[in-house]
Design an enzyme around this catalytic site. Structure first.
Site, PDB file in Angstrom:
ATOM      1  N   ARG A 113     -11.561  -5.165  -7.183  1.00  0.00           N
ATOM      2  CA  ARG A 113     -11.359  -5.798  -5.882  1.00  0.00           C
ATOM      3  C   ARG A 113     -12.715  -6.037  -5.231  1.00  0.00           C
ATOM      4  O   ARG A 113     -13.532  -5.113  -5.147  1.00  0.00           O
ATOM      5  CB  ARG A 113     -10.505  -4.859  -5.038  1.00  0.00           C
ATOM      6  CG  ARG A 113      -9.717  -5.520  -3.950  1.00  0.00           C
ATOM      7  CD  ARG A 113      -8.850  -4.510  -3.255  1.00  0.00           C
ATOM      8  NE  ARG A 113      -9.635  -3.405  -2.687  1.00  0.00           N
ATOM      9  CZ  ARG A 113      -9.148  -2.523  -1.815  1.00  0.00           C
ATOM     10  NH1 ARG A 113      -7.897  -2.616  -1.419  1.00  0.00           N
ATOM     11  NH2 ARG A 113      -9.901  -1.558  -1.346  1.00  0.00           N
ATOM     12  N   ASP A 150       1.530  -3.931   8.895  1.00  0.00           N
ATOM     13  CA  ASP A 150       0.310  -3.155   8.692  1.00  0.00           C
ATOM     14  C   ASP A 150      -0.827  -4.157   8.515  1.00  0.00           C
ATOM     15  O   ASP A 150      -0.804  -4.975   7.596  1.00  0.00           O
ATOM     16  CB  ASP A 150       0.472  -2.255   7.461  1.00  0.00           C
ATOM     17  CG  ASP A 150      -0.700  -1.291   7.290  1.00  0.00           C
ATOM     18  OD1 ASP A 150      -1.830  -1.659   7.673  1.00  0.00           O
ATOM     19  OD2 ASP A 150      -0.489  -0.183   6.763  1.00  0.00           O
ATOM     20  N   TYR A 198     -11.629   1.868   9.915  1.00  0.00           N
ATOM     21  CA  TYR A 198     -12.793   2.183   9.071  1.00  0.00           C
ATOM     22  C   TYR A 198     -13.052   1.117   8.015  1.00  0.00           C
ATOM     23  O   TYR A 198     -13.989   1.221   7.260  1.00  0.00           O
ATOM     24  CB  TYR A 198     -12.655   3.565   8.420  1.00  0.00           C
ATOM     25  CG  TYR A 198     -11.342   3.823   7.725  1.00  0.00           C
ATOM     26  CD1 TYR A 198     -11.089   3.297   6.469  1.00  0.00           C
ATOM     27  CD2 TYR A 198     -10.361   4.599   8.323  1.00  0.00           C
ATOM     28  CE1 TYR A 198      -9.887   3.528   5.834  1.00  0.00           C
ATOM     29  CE2 TYR A 198      -9.157   4.841   7.698  1.00  0.00           C
ATOM     30  CZ  TYR A 198      -8.927   4.301   6.448  1.00  0.00           C
ATOM     31  OH  TYR A 198      -7.733   4.535   5.821  1.00  0.00           O
ATOM     32  N   LYS A 199     -12.180   0.102   7.934  1.00  0.00           N
ATOM     33  CA  LYS A 199     -12.396  -0.975   6.961  1.00  0.00           C
ATOM     34  C   LYS A 199     -13.223  -2.073   7.633  1.00  0.00           C
ATOM     35  O   LYS A 199     -14.390  -1.868   7.914  1.00  0.00           O
ATOM     36  CB  LYS A 199     -11.048  -1.463   6.441  1.00  0.00           C
ATOM     37  CG  LYS A 199     -10.369  -0.380   5.598  1.00  0.00           C
ATOM     38  CD  LYS A 199      -8.958  -0.700   5.181  1.00  0.00           C
ATOM     39  CE  LYS A 199      -8.421   0.441   4.323  1.00  0.00           C
ATOM     40  NZ  LYS A 199      -6.966   0.420   4.195  1.00  0.00           N
ATOM     41  N   PHE A 235       0.853  -1.188   0.000  1.00  0.00           N
ATOM     42  CA  PHE A 235       0.000   0.000   0.000  1.00  0.00           C
ATOM     43  C   PHE A 235       0.894   1.244   0.000  1.00  0.00           C
ATOM     44  O   PHE A 235       1.857   1.311   0.759  1.00  0.00           O
ATOM     45  CB  PHE A 235      -0.888  -0.036   1.255  1.00  0.00           C
ATOM     46  CG  PHE A 235      -1.966   1.003   1.261  1.00  0.00           C
ATOM     47  CD1 PHE A 235      -3.094   0.846   0.470  1.00  0.00           C
ATOM     48  CD2 PHE A 235      -1.850   2.136   2.051  1.00  0.00           C
ATOM     49  CE1 PHE A 235      -4.092   1.808   0.474  1.00  0.00           C
ATOM     50  CE2 PHE A 235      -2.849   3.102   2.053  1.00  0.00           C
ATOM     51  CZ  PHE A 235      -3.972   2.933   1.261  1.00  0.00           C
TER      52      PHE A 235
HETATM   53  C1  PLP Z   1      -6.256   1.679   4.123  1.00  0.00           C
HETATM   54  C2  PLP Z   1      -4.832   1.498   4.472  1.00  0.00           C
HETATM   55  C3  PLP Z   1      -4.134   2.484   5.167  1.00  0.00           C
HETATM   56  C4  PLP Z   1      -4.808   3.780   5.477  1.00  0.00           C
HETATM   57  O1  PLP Z   1      -3.998   4.721   6.050  1.00  0.00           O
HETATM   58  P1  PLP Z   1      -4.654   6.049   6.654  1.00  0.00           P
HETATM   59  O2  PLP Z   1      -3.540   6.772   7.227  1.00  0.00           O
HETATM   60  O3  PLP Z   1      -5.689   5.609   7.651  1.00  0.00           O
HETATM   61  O4  PLP Z   1      -5.335   6.754   5.511  1.00  0.00           O
HETATM   62  C5  PLP Z   1      -2.834   2.218   5.543  1.00  0.00           C
HETATM   63  N1  PLP Z   1      -2.240   1.050   5.224  1.00  0.00           N
HETATM   64  C6  PLP Z   1      -2.881   0.091   4.527  1.00  0.00           C
HETATM   65  C7  PLP Z   1      -2.180  -1.187   4.214  1.00  0.00           C
HETATM   66  C8  PLP Z   1      -4.186   0.293   4.119  1.00  0.00           C
HETATM   67  O5  PLP Z   1      -4.828  -0.648   3.427  1.00  0.00           O
END
Ligand code: PLP
Length: 422
Positions: free
Chosen positions: A383, A208, A233-234, A131
């Site tokens: 996805r 992560d 939020y996911k 990511f």
């Molecule tokens: C969605 C996601 C994020 C989001 O980061 P924010 O700082 O909350 O916007 C970070 N890492 C991964 C792997 C993600 O999928």
């Protein structure tokens, strides 16, 4: 030895029968769902809204109105309680998780803390397909410290596995920072093997878990993970921009210092002392005032996960992902699509990637026709995430029928301009 997959539905009626027998079926009613709306397969970008969120946030507003500043005592306690609740979803112990900032900021805090704990080592390992925010944060940290960031190349579908990381390790590596489940392919690492390899080289591991937490069961403690971050939020249904969580293994907490020396991480915060002296436990990884309104929504979001239990959720998720994959093979592969998730089902997480030349148009057509909400991830991936709390087998069945129809529609090859959010 291969374990036979229990038979998957072979017809829409069988999918409906599977839903009738689903022990988690009633959790769907715990979410605000327009039953005439499109099928939502994007809960891994933004989880659905629990029925209880509005009340929980409303109660916080009422408490603010009534108690004003006097409510902070209880709010601070709640901050730690919610961290402990998230810990239960992650195989972590109480006092090892705290809600704070965004995933990006937490990644920065913990990566810097880890590097400070490994002075003299000049290499940082990451995943070239990870990511973006992880790669960018590491890039910035390494640029400012003169460290060497090595983003390991891997097949975008098959993933960067722990053996590849092990092969790149030596005693100059300070930190390995990767996603446990890849945001695009869903490839899921063996965290235990990764940590064993990293630790034998003396490196720390920062994982992560944004696409893992609340979807794929993890055992942070058993795997020996040092540090972890993730968003709420996911799969945790905390709402748009909800604050993130961070995890620091208890044995490491007092050995690490994060770079943002704020008053909420301070021992005896209200002494307003002259110098920063970090609190002894997980609180030292806080920065400034926590977002209490948002925290109320986070708590509402994780309650159904705690109630259902990660193992039961994972049993259902795996079946839905397997059904998705089977239906994609049967209905979409002849229409130019291919699976872009790991070929080994045991390496798949809670979502599936489908590559197609017109992936972006397919997602737009599905949305414009109010059939399916999926997301597009460049350059060519659709996805789909069947979230166990609220996705049914029949949703998976119907979504793939809709996808097949869109892939067969000549409108798919018409040129389109990209929207900013995909
Ligand atoms: C969605 C996601 C994020 C989001 O980061 P924010 O700082 O909350 O916007 C970070 N890492 C991964 C792997 C993600 O999928």
């Amino acid at each position: 030895m291969t374990i036979a997959t229990p038979r998957l539905p072979r017809s829409r009626d069988e999918a409906l029968a599977e839903d009738l027998a689903d022990p988690l079926a009633e959790f769907r009613y715990g979410f605000r769902i327009d039953e005439d709306g499109p099928i939502y397969l994007d809960g891994n970008s933004l989880g659905r809204q629990p029925q209880t969120t509005a009340t929980a946030v409303g109660e916080l507003l009422a408490q603010w109105e009534r108690e004003l500043i006097g409510a902070w005592q209880g709010w601070e306690r709640r901050l730690f309680e919610v961290g402990d609740e998230v810990a239960r979803l992650l195989g972590a112990r109480a006092g090892e998780v705290i809600i704070s900032d965004s995933t990006t900021v937490n990644c920065y805090k913990l990566a810097v803390a880890a590097l400070d704990a490994r002075p003299g080592r000049a290499r940082v390992l990451g995943d070239a397909n990870d990511f973006p925010t992880l790669r960018y944060v590491l890039e910035g940290i390494c640029a400012s410290r003169g460290l060497h960031l090595e983003l390991l190349e891997s097949d975008p579908a098959e993933g960067l596995d722990e053996r590849q990381v092990a092969a790149a390790l030596d005693n100059d590596v300070a930190l390995v920072c990767v996603s446990a489940t890849n945001y695009r392919s869903g490839f899921t690492l063996d965290l235990g093997a990764l940590c064993a390899a990293a630790h034998s080289a003396g490196a720390l591991v920062l994982a992560d878990l944004s696409h893992t937490a609340g979807s794929v069961p993890v055992d942070l403690e058993g795997a020996g993970v040092d540090l972890a971050v993730g968003c709420t939020y996911k799969y945790l249904n905390g709402g748009p921009g909800a604050p993130a969580w961070l995890y620091v293994r208890s044995a490491l907490q007092t050995k690490l210092r994060q770079p943002i020396w704020g008053w909420w991480g301070q021992r005896d915060q209200f002494a307003m002392g002259p110098h920063y002296d970090p609190a002894p436990g997980i609180a030292r990884f806080l920065t400034g005032s926590p977002t209490m309104l948002a925290l109320a929504a986070v708590r509402a979001g994780i309650a159904p996960l705690l109630e259902a239990g990660m193992d039961a959720l994972w049993d259902k998720t795996r079946r839905l992902v397997a059904l998705l994959a089977q239906r994609v093979e049967e209905r979409c592969v002849g229409l130019g699509a291919r699976l872009a998730s790991p070929s080994d089902p045991a390496r798949r997480g809670g979502h599936l990637a489908i590559a197609h030349e017109h992936a972006f148009s397919a997602c737009r057509l599905l949305a414009e026709r109010a059939l399916v909400i999926a997301d597009f991830r460049g350059p060519d991936v659709i996805r789909l995430a069947p979230v166990a709390l609220y996705t049914r087998a029949v949703d998976v069945w119907d979504a793939i029928e809709h996808l097949a129809a869109v892939l067969a529609d000549p409108a798919i090859s018409e040129p389109r301009s990209r929207t900013r959010f995909t």
